[in-house]
Design a protein around this motif. Structure first.
Motif, PDB file in Angstrom:
ATOM      1  N   ASP A 105      48.716  19.970  -8.360  1.00 37.07           N
ATOM      2  CA  ASP A 105      47.796  20.862  -8.938  1.00 37.07           C
ATOM      3  C   ASP A 105      46.994  21.291  -7.974  1.00 37.07           C
ATOM      4  O   ASP A 105      46.328  21.777  -8.561  1.00 37.07           O
ATOM      5  CB  ASP A 105      47.587  18.946  -9.582  1.00 37.07           C
ATOM      6  N   GLN A 115      46.016  10.460  -2.205  1.00 42.27           N
ATOM      7  CA  GLN A 115      46.345   9.369  -1.168  1.00 42.27           C
ATOM      8  C   GLN A 115      45.617  10.595  -0.004  1.00 42.27           C
ATOM      9  O   GLN A 115      45.367   9.824   1.082  1.00 42.27           O
ATOM     10  CB  GLN A 115      47.843   9.895  -1.444  1.00 42.27           C
ATOM     11  N   GLY A 132      52.133  19.320 -11.908  1.00 44.01           N
ATOM     12  CA  GLY A 132      52.391  17.554 -11.543  1.00 44.01           C
ATOM     13  C   GLY A 132      52.163  16.892 -11.421  1.00 44.01           C
ATOM     14  O   GLY A 132      52.824  16.074 -11.408  1.00 44.01           O
ATOM     15  N   GLY A 133      52.310  17.703  -9.972  1.00 41.19           N
ATOM     16  CA  GLY A 133      51.950  16.804  -8.143  1.00 41.19           C
ATOM     17  C   GLY A 133      52.708  16.978  -7.510  1.00 41.19           C
ATOM     18  O   GLY A 133      54.019  17.740  -7.501  1.00 41.19           O
ATOM     19  N   SER A 134      52.769  16.412  -5.996  1.00 34.20           N
ATOM     20  CA  SER A 134      53.756  16.990  -4.836  1.00 34.20           C
ATOM     21  C   SER A 134      54.529  16.271  -5.131  1.00 34.20           C
ATOM     22  O   SER A 134      55.416  16.986  -4.925  1.00 34.20           O
ATOM     23  CB  SER A 134      52.629  16.513  -3.722  1.00 34.20           C
ATOM     24  N   THR A 136      56.409  15.240  -7.386  1.00 39.50           N
ATOM     25  CA  THR A 136      57.251  15.912  -8.652  1.00 39.50           C
ATOM     26  C   THR A 136      58.007  17.490  -8.158  1.00 39.50           C
ATOM     27  O   THR A 136      58.944  17.147  -8.523  1.00 39.50           O
ATOM     28  CB  THR A 136      55.921  16.090  -9.631  1.00 39.50           C
ATOM     29  N   LEU A 152      41.517   9.922 -13.477  1.00 40.64           N
ATOM     30  CA  LEU A 152      41.894  10.906 -13.442  1.00 40.64           C
ATOM     31  C   LEU A 152      42.369  11.683 -13.398  1.00 40.64           C
ATOM     32  O   LEU A 152      43.202  11.682 -12.622  1.00 40.64           O
ATOM     33  CB  LEU A 152      40.432  12.359 -13.977  1.00 40.64           C
ATOM     34  N   ASN A 153      43.379  12.062 -14.350  1.00 39.38           N
ATOM     35  CA  ASN A 153      44.779  13.354 -14.124  1.00 39.38           C
ATOM     36  C   ASN A 153      44.317  14.535 -13.706  1.00 39.38           C
ATOM     37  O   ASN A 153      45.410  14.996 -13.342  1.00 39.38           O
ATOM     38  CB  ASN A 153      44.824  13.424 -15.480  1.00 39.38           C
ATOM     39  N   GLN A 175      44.510   9.505  -9.815  1.00 37.06           N
ATOM     40  CA  GLN A 175      45.192   8.623 -10.116  1.00 37.06           C
ATOM     41  C   GLN A 175      46.813   8.809  -8.746  1.00 37.06           C
ATOM     42  O   GLN A 175      46.360   9.068  -8.222  1.00 37.06           O
ATOM     43  CB  GLN A 175      46.306   9.014 -11.496  1.00 37.06           C
ATOM     44  N   SER A 176      47.153   7.254  -8.846  1.00 39.24           N
ATOM     45  CA  SER A 176      46.995   6.761  -7.273  1.00 39.24           C
ATOM     46  C   SER A 176      48.245   7.761  -6.776  1.00 39.24           C
ATOM     47  O   SER A 176      48.333   7.019  -5.681  1.00 39.24           O
ATOM     48  CB  SER A 176      47.511   5.642  -6.910  1.00 39.24           C
ATOM     49  N   ASN A 177      48.867   8.022  -7.292  1.00 42.51           N
ATOM     50  CA  ASN A 177      50.230   8.862  -6.719  1.00 42.51           C
ATOM     51  C   ASN A 177      49.773  10.738  -6.720  1.00 42.51           C
ATOM     52  O   ASN A 177      50.643  10.686  -6.154  1.00 42.51           O
ATOM     53  CB  ASN A 177      51.846   8.698  -7.499  1.00 42.51           C
ATOM     54  N   SER A 178      48.113  10.584  -7.348  1.00 48.19           N
ATOM     55  CA  SER A 178      48.178  12.203  -7.115  1.00 48.19           C
ATOM     56  C   SER A 178      48.305  12.679  -5.093  1.00 48.19           C
ATOM     57  O   SER A 178      47.521  11.394  -4.274  1.00 48.19           O
ATOM     58  CB  SER A 178      46.996  13.168  -7.578  1.00 48.19           C
TER      59      SER A 178
END
Lengths: 284, 291
Positions: free
Chosen positions: A30, A166, A57-59, A61, A186-187, A159-162
């Motif tokens: 994102d 990390q 969607g995130g790294s 993903t 937050l997302n 969120q903890s897996n973004s």
């Protein structure tokens, strides 16, 4: 009625002839989505026969999608992990190639009413780290935030897996501690900035590219000086929380993807990087 | 007499439709269970999972899967929202069914159905843009994204369901009951409280329990309204997090088949169990008791 059917048929046929467009799927972080979108639009001006579909969607993903072969380019705000490469090899995707496309710096920011100018890494660790005791603003050099009830610190996080979460955790706490629970997770980076903008008690972090004038960016103490995140300090890595942003492709025969990747390293593309709020690469 | 072929076909089609709902439910359960099973066999620790508030699925030090804070959040939000929605919803149902003018009734019903059609993301926006500043203003709290905010939004979301099912239950009471009570000289209030309430008890209870199910399963709006913060809230003014919101926020970025992914499915199983329990309770209440 018949005329109408012909009209639709005519439309469909004429459209299908024109749209011999190659679509490149680009998915992932994102943090990178704005920049990738801007690049895709600019590239379309040069190569109208090519469309690049960008989604977030995130790294994790994005890389997972690259491994599964559903996208052509994965955006990531972290380097690919060894186990992901292994998984890719098992999936017969042997030729994953890494491109460093930009440099990102994580900014720590507070509400405009907050009188703080800067923080040290230890203070941030005290606020965000597990076991850290800073729950109130007056624990940070006696700061009093006007308009903030009880002077309580409201931690805004992700969120903890973004990837951003990390990276923030690893750069502030090293890989030895976790972030404290009880933060507002937050997302998205934009949501984090919006919340801090409207909440005097809060503190948050995000990529430099998302910053705006409605929140107060803090400088970070490195030795004597307090360093603000900007193009200069991030490029020289003088600003302590700065990192590389990556794109990954699977090297295939597809020349247009390689052309695009090479273009992202060009001066024209890196001009857009600056506009998007990131730090461009040194042109080699 | 032999049935014609067409009737047979239609009969079997209807039978398949009926069976499909059972098959679907079973299929969903099996699917969730299959995804969750490796975790339950491996990293799952009953004491940690249900009694620890530490939810650290991406920890660098020690991965921990404690859902106590999430379960507390879900229970708090659901309970509080039902405390608001059930009395209001049933009162609304009584008003629309018994007290208001028949012409107005139709208008109200349309409006309420319209309320039910608002997507949950829009409710989430209302939570952030309207309820949040309102709560800050009213209670002078540092932030308005908390358990109370989510409960208000959930109450508003489950109201249409409670009202329309409750109203149907009241309408289903035979007209002769009302006429008999009126003949005895009962006032409208007496009819409502002493005749209709006992007669429609089961239907009204079903309405309330459907509302609970709605509140328990709602995801998007609570994700936006609760503040999405892992902690056991000490008051309704503190942010929290629910089971559903955790799945929604984290499933997208957890690699398929990984431990985190399976843990999220285990949460799904817990939710499944919760709604099963609610259905069971409602079934138990609604069925006539044998003496």
């Amino acid at each position: 009625m018949n005329k109408f059917v012909y009209l639709i048929l005519f439309c469909l046929l004429s459209c299908s002839k024109k749209q011999q467009i190659l679509i490149i799927q680009n998915k992932g972080s994102d943090t990178l989505v704005n920049l990738a979108q801007a690049w895709a639009e600019e590239y379309k001006k040069i190569h109208p026969d090519l469309a690049i579909a960008v989604s977030g969607g995130g790294s994790g993903t994005g890389i997972a999608a690259l491994i599964n072969g559903t996208v052509d380019i994965a955006n990531s705000s972290r380097a690919i992990k060894e186990e992901e490469l292994e998984e890719a090899r098992q999936n017969k995707q042997d030729n994953i190639k890494e491109y460093i496309v930009a440099i990102d710096a994580l900014a720590v920011f507070v509400h405009l009413k907050n009188p703080l100018q800067g923080l040290t890494k230890d203070e941030i660790a005290c606020i965000y780290g597990e076991g850290g005791e800073c729950e109130f603003w007056h624990q940070i050099r006696g700061t009093v935030v006007p308009g903030c009830k009880d002077n309580k610190i409201i931690r805004v996080s992700r969120q903890s897996n973004s990837g951003t979460y990390q990276y923030f955790r690893d750069s502030i706490l090293g890989k030895k501690r976790d972030l404290k629970l009880g933060s507002m997770d937050l997302n998205g980076s934009k949501e984090a900035i919006d919340l801090v903008e409207h909440t005097p008690c809060s503190i948050g972090y995000s990529g430099m590219g998302y910053l705006n004038k409605n929140v107060k960016t803090l400088c970070l103490n490195q030795d004597e000086d307090c360093i603000f995140p900007n193009l200069e300090t991030a490029k020289t890595k003088k600003y302590p929380i700065s990192r590389n942003l990556y794109m990954y492709t699977n090297q295939t025969q597809n020349k247009s993807i390689n052309d695009y990747m090479n273009w992202t390293q060009s001066k024209a593309a890196q001009m857009i990087t600056i506009k998007a709020g990131y730090v461009p690469l040194d042109n080699k | 007499m032999k049935k014609p072929l067409s009737e047979k076909i239609i009969e079997s089609l209807i039978k398949i439709c009926g069976l499909s709902s059972i098959i679907l439910i079973l299929g969903i359960f099996i699917f969730i269970f299959k995804e969750a099973f490796p975790f339950m066999k491996g990293a799952f620790n009953f004491k940690e999972f249900f009694f620890s508030p530490d939810w650290y699925p991406a920890s660098v030090v020690k991965v921990r899967y404690g859902t106590l804070a999430l379960i507390t959040g879900t229970l708090m939000v659901t309970t509080l929202s039902m405390l608001m929605a059930v009395p209001l919803g049933l009162a609304c149902a009584f008003y629309i069914s018994e007290f208001c003018h028949p012409n107005l009734r139709e208008i109200y019903k349309i409006m309420i159905e319209f309320l039910a059609a608002i997507p949950s993301v829009v409710w989430g926006f209302i939570a952030i843009m309207m309820v949040n500043p309102l709560l800050i203003y009213l209670f002078n709290e540092p932030i308005g994204l908390n358990i109370l905010n989510a409960s208000i939004i959930l109450a508003l979301m489950s109201l249409p369901l409670i009202i329309s099912v409750g109203e149907d239950a009241l309408r289903a009471v035979p007209e002769s009951y009302r006429e008999a009570a009126e003949g005895m000289g009962a006032t409208k209030w007496e009819i409502a409280l002493k005749v209709l309430l006992p007669a429609a008890k089961k239907g009204l209870l079903a309405a309330a329990l459907l509302g609970v199910g709605r509140a328990l399963g709602e995801t998007m709006a609570v994700l936006m309204a609760t503040g999405h913060s892992i902690q056991i809230p000490k008051s309704v003014f503190e942010p929290g997090r629910t089971l559903t919101a955790t799945i929604a926020a984290e499933l997208g970025e957890s690699p398929k088949g990984g431990e985190h992914y399976q843990a999220l499915f285990t949460i799904g199983l817990v939710l499944f169990f919760f709604s099963f329990l609610i259905n069971l309770i409602s079934e138990w209440f609604i069925k006539p008791k044998k003496r």
